[in-house]
Write a protein that holds these residues in place. Structure first.
Motif, PDB file in Angstrom:
ATOM      1  N   MET A 100       0.848  -1.186   0.000  1.00  0.00           N
ATOM      2  CA  MET A 100       0.000   0.000   0.000  1.00  0.00           C
ATOM      3  C   MET A 100       0.884   1.235   0.000  1.00  0.00           C
ATOM      4  SD  MET A 100      -2.805  -1.167   2.903  1.00  0.00           S
ATOM      5  CE  MET A 100      -3.912   0.192   2.543  1.00  0.00           C
ATOM      6  N   SER A 101       0.375   2.298  -0.598  1.00  0.00           N
ATOM      7  CA  SER A 101       1.044   3.587  -0.465  1.00  0.00           C
ATOM      8  C   SER A 101       0.010   4.609  -0.024  1.00  0.00           C
ATOM      9  CB  SER A 101       1.724   4.017  -1.767  1.00  0.00           C
ATOM     10  OG  SER A 101       0.784   4.284  -2.780  1.00  0.00           O
ATOM     11  N   PHE A 102       0.478   5.599   0.716  1.00  0.00           N
ATOM     12  CA  PHE A 102      -0.405   6.630   1.257  1.00  0.00           C
ATOM     13  C   PHE A 102       0.068   7.998   0.789  1.00  0.00           C
ATOM     14  CE2 PHE A 102      -0.638   3.026   4.098  1.00  0.00           C
ATOM     15  CZ  PHE A 102      -1.987   2.941   4.424  1.00  0.00           C
ATOM     16  N   MET A 103      -0.898   8.858   0.494  1.00  0.00           N
ATOM     17  CA  MET A 103      -0.606  10.229   0.098  1.00  0.00           C
ATOM     18  C   MET A 103      -1.562  11.160   0.825  1.00  0.00           C
ATOM     19  SD  MET A 103      -0.165   9.816  -4.044  1.00  0.00           S
ATOM     20  CE  MET A 103       0.338  11.533  -4.219  1.00  0.00           C
ATOM     21  N   ARG A 104      -1.096  12.383   1.062  1.00  0.00           N
ATOM     22  CA  ARG A 104      -1.981  13.410   1.592  1.00  0.00           C
ATOM     23  C   ARG A 104      -2.280  14.387   0.461  1.00  0.00           C
ATOM     24  NH1 ARG A 104      -1.119  17.724   6.620  1.00  0.00           N
ATOM     25  NH2 ARG A 104      -3.260  18.549   6.525  1.00  0.00           N
ATOM     26  N   LEU A 105      -3.558  14.565   0.157  1.00  0.00           N
ATOM     27  CA  LEU A 105      -3.975  15.423  -0.943  1.00  0.00           C
ATOM     28  C   LEU A 105      -4.452  16.775  -0.421  1.00  0.00           C
ATOM     29  CD1 LEU A 105      -6.062  12.815  -3.005  1.00  0.00           C
ATOM     30  CD2 LEU A 105      -3.591  13.244  -3.076  1.00  0.00           C
ATOM     31  N   GLU A 106      -4.612  17.703  -1.345  1.00  0.00           N
ATOM     32  CA  GLU A 106      -5.190  18.983  -0.975  1.00  0.00           C
ATOM     33  C   GLU A 106      -6.624  18.760  -0.496  1.00  0.00           C
ATOM     34  OE1 GLU A 106      -4.776  21.343  -4.465  1.00  0.00           O
ATOM     35  OE2 GLU A 106      -2.645  21.773  -4.124  1.00  0.00           O
ATOM     36  N   ALA A 107      -7.100  19.621   0.379  1.00  0.00           N
ATOM     37  CA  ALA A 107      -8.409  19.440   1.008  1.00  0.00           C
ATOM     38  C   ALA A 107      -9.508  19.221  -0.032  1.00  0.00           C
ATOM     39  CB  ALA A 107      -8.742  20.651   1.871  1.00  0.00           C
TER      40      ALA A 107
END
Length: 252
Positions: free
Chosen positions: A74-81
């Motif tokens: 798995m990979s995780f990213m934080r996106l813009e709101a």
């Protein structure tokens, strides 16, 4: 020798069966409309979540007595709101995820540890077991600026993706991991397999409530066609018709 009307009936029935078989073979996909014949060697599913600060629980369950796979990348990213995982992100993440899949072996892990490399990158995915924590506190908010279909020109110190290999505990009916969120925001979960293959309710908040994705997407599937595949079917039907006409002429 069969009579002409009887022969024609059998021949027409055969053509109808052949036609229906060709149509059935040309359609696929599951009940959700997603074809699991996804791009080889990359991820299969992306879920976008609005996650509050705190610890959440990822749960993987045995289905019909066994896990869908002994492990899952798995990979995780934080996106813009409020952002969604759009086509540009799919194009951008396909290559690094495929690269990370090749780096999930024990030999690569040992080499990364020996060289004191940063774990959780596409070169050195972090191996985690039942009860371990996935800490996303170091993730920077992803921006399309400086990215060009897989080129990741992040500034020094930034970390826009985290790659983890989650290993199932075969002796238990469930394998759980803590997903630690330092800042409330929009997060993308990119997975090697469909999450529902490990049970329906896979993510729960601190209070035990199920957390559902606000958006789900799949990697685009490239449909490859060849001249042989496009010409074989019409040619085969043509040969059947020619043979039929020849036999009819003989009978008449």
């Amino acid at each position: 020798m069969p009579s002409t009307p009887k022969f024609l009936s059998l021949a027409l029935l055969g053509l109808l069966l052949l036609s229906s078989t060709c149509q059935a073979a040309s359609h696929g996909g599951d009940e959700d409309g997603h074809d699991h014949d996804h791009a080889e060697g990359t991820y299969e599913w992306v879920g976008t979540f609005e996650l509050p600060k705190g610890d959440h629980t990822l749960t993987f369950k045995k289905v019909d007595g066994k896990y869908a796979d002994p492990s899952i990348l798995m990979s995780f990213m934080r996106l813009e709101a409020g952002a969604k995982f759009d086509d540009d992100l799919h194009k951008e993440q396909k290559e690094p995820f495929a690269h990370a899949l090749e780096k999930t072996t024990e030999a690569v892990k040992d080499a990364c540890v020996a060289a004191k490399k940063e774990m959780g990158t596409e070169d050195c995915p972090m191996h985690l077991e039942d009860g371990d924590k996935i800490d996303l506190s170091e993730l920077e908010v992803h921006s399309h600026e400086g990215h060009d279909h897989g080129r990741r020109d992040s500034h020094a110190g930034e970390k826009e993706s985290m790659f983890v290999l989650l290993e199932m505990m075969d002796s238990k009916a469930e394998t759980k991991f803590t997903l630690s969120i330092a800042d409330t925001g929009t997060y993308a979960m990119i997975t090697q397999h469909m999450m529902t293959e490990f049970g329906e309710n896979y993510l729960t908040a601190a209070g035990g409530a199920n957390v559902k994705p606000t958006d789900v997407s799949f990697p685009p599937v490239e449909v490859k066609t060849t001249s042989s595949s496009s010409s074989t079917r019409p040619l085969g039907l043509g040969m059947v018709l020619v043979s039929l006409l020849a036999i009819m002429g003989y009978l008449v």
